[in-house]
Design a protein around this motif. Structure first.
Motif, PDB file in Angstrom:
ATOM      1  N   PRO A  71       0.873  -2.068   0.203  1.00 19.23           N
ATOM      2  CA  PRO A  71       1.946  -2.695  -0.574  1.00 19.23           C
ATOM      3  C   PRO A  71       2.653  -3.843   0.140  1.00 19.23           C
ATOM      4  O   PRO A  71       3.598  -4.407  -0.403  1.00 19.23           O
ATOM      5  CB  PRO A  71       2.916  -1.528  -0.779  1.00 19.23           C
ATOM      6  N   ASP A  72       2.207  -4.200   1.371  1.00 21.09           N
ATOM      7  CA  ASP A  72       2.950  -5.169   2.171  1.00 21.09           C
ATOM      8  C   ASP A  72       3.173  -6.488   1.443  1.00 21.09           C
ATOM      9  O   ASP A  72       4.228  -7.122   1.607  1.00 21.09           O
ATOM     10  CB  ASP A  72       2.222  -5.443   3.489  1.00 21.09           C
ATOM     11  N   ALA A  73       2.184  -6.930   0.651  1.00 18.71           N
ATOM     12  CA  ALA A  73       2.304  -8.234  -0.003  1.00 18.71           C
ATOM     13  C   ALA A  73       3.093  -8.173  -1.304  1.00 18.71           C
ATOM     14  O   ALA A  73       3.378  -9.228  -1.887  1.00 18.71           O
ATOM     15  CB  ALA A  73       0.918  -8.814  -0.276  1.00 18.71           C
ATOM     16  N   LEU A  74       3.457  -6.977  -1.753  1.00 17.41           N
ATOM     17  CA  LEU A  74       4.206  -6.854  -3.001  1.00 17.41           C
ATOM     18  C   LEU A  74       5.701  -7.031  -2.772  1.00 17.41           C
ATOM     19  O   LEU A  74       6.245  -6.541  -1.777  1.00 17.41           O
ATOM     20  CB  LEU A  74       3.983  -5.479  -3.632  1.00 17.41           C
ATOM     21  N   VAL A  75       6.351  -7.694  -3.713  1.00 17.85           N
ATOM     22  CA  VAL A  75       7.814  -7.718  -3.747  1.00 17.85           C
ATOM     23  C   VAL A  75       8.218  -6.486  -4.553  1.00 17.85           C
ATOM     24  O   VAL A  75       8.271  -6.507  -5.787  1.00 17.85           O
ATOM     25  CB  VAL A  75       8.339  -9.011  -4.398  1.00 17.85           C
TER      26      VAL A  75
END
Length: 272
Positions: free
Chosen positions: A248-252
């Protein structure tokens, strides 16, 4: 609090680039030179796989799956089909009932429209099986971009070109939500995820500065699995993490919403 607005991605001036088909785990996408029907995680032959993997005996739904997909082509008048990976189910390569289902499916599809397969982790041997078929295109493992929309399965990092569009469509996650009623009962529903992306994880992965990316603030759209027997990740349940290496690191997170197939917006997926 939920609503039933549904979602579509793209410029309000030029119309949506990606538009889910309400009630179905599929979407239409404007590719620049036409309209594609897009599905993810078809998992042809899953019943044979479940029998082998878990000892579960289920009657095959191969004919029903194929009829549903062909019906969506008829309804949408799409001129192209894009499969976001895992068209087949068996990781080691298709044979037996799975191979028969794939042959029937691709034969019926290619009689109508060109097909692009963005290969997933379950698609071993599928490309070789259909190589040379008129109308069949195998994309790179890192995905492909058609117009302003990028497509990837999600089990690997997308290429920089795939991320250079306005929307990134992926599968692989089989997102679902657990919904509870007032007396503690629960059910699982397949879901869409849609939200903006942070550029930093991608820049770090490629070893470049964010400024060097061709970054157009793309929206991520995570497709529900087309196959309703393929299980899923309960995105609103602790301990069930996302699978893609960039998630999920790239999700806002607080701006990434979950939607049911009927278009109901459930709000930020972590707090459903």
């Amino acid at each position: 609090m939920s609503d039933t607005t549904g979602f579509a991605t793209g410029s309000p001036d030029s119309g949506p680039l990606v538009e889910p088909i309400l009630g179905d785990p599929a979407a239409t996408v404007r590719t620049g030179d036409g309209v594609a029907l897009v599905v993810a995680d078809y998992h042809a032959g899953i019943e044979a796989g479940l029998r082998y993997e878990r000892g579960v005996e289920l009657e095959s739904s191969a004919d029903l799956r194929r009829i549903r997909l062909l019906g969506l082509l008829d309804r949408t008048d799409a001129d192209h089909l894009v499969a976001l990976g895992d068209l087949g189910h068996r990781v080691g390569g298709a044979d037996g009932a799975e191979a028969d289902e794939l042959d029937d499916l691709l034969g019926a599809l290619l009689d109508r429209v060109p097909v692009t397969l963005v290969p997933g982790n379950h698609d071993t041997g599928v490309a070789e099986r259909f190589a040379g078929e008129d109308g069949f295109t195998l994309a790179d493992t890192g995905g492909t971009r058609l117009g302003r929309v990028g497509f990837a399965h999600g089990h690997t990092w997308p290429t920089r070109d795939v991320l250079a569009g306005n929307v990134l469509c992926v599968g692989h996650e089989h997102p679902a939500v657990r919904l509870e009623d007032s007396v503690g009962g629960g059910r699982k529903e397949r879901a869409w995820l849609r939200g903006p992306l942070h550029p930093e994880p991608f820049a770090d992965h490629w070893g470049v500065n964010v400024a060097a990316l061709a970054w157009h603030d793309p929206d991520l759209v995570v497709f529900p699995a087309f196959n309703d027997r393929s299980g899923g990740t309960w995105v609103n349940v602790d301990g069930q993490g996302l699978l893609a290496p960039f998630l999920p690191d790239a999700l806002v997170d607080d701006r990434t919403d979950a939607y049911l197939l009927d278009g109901t917006r459930l709000g930020p997926y972590r707090t459903v």
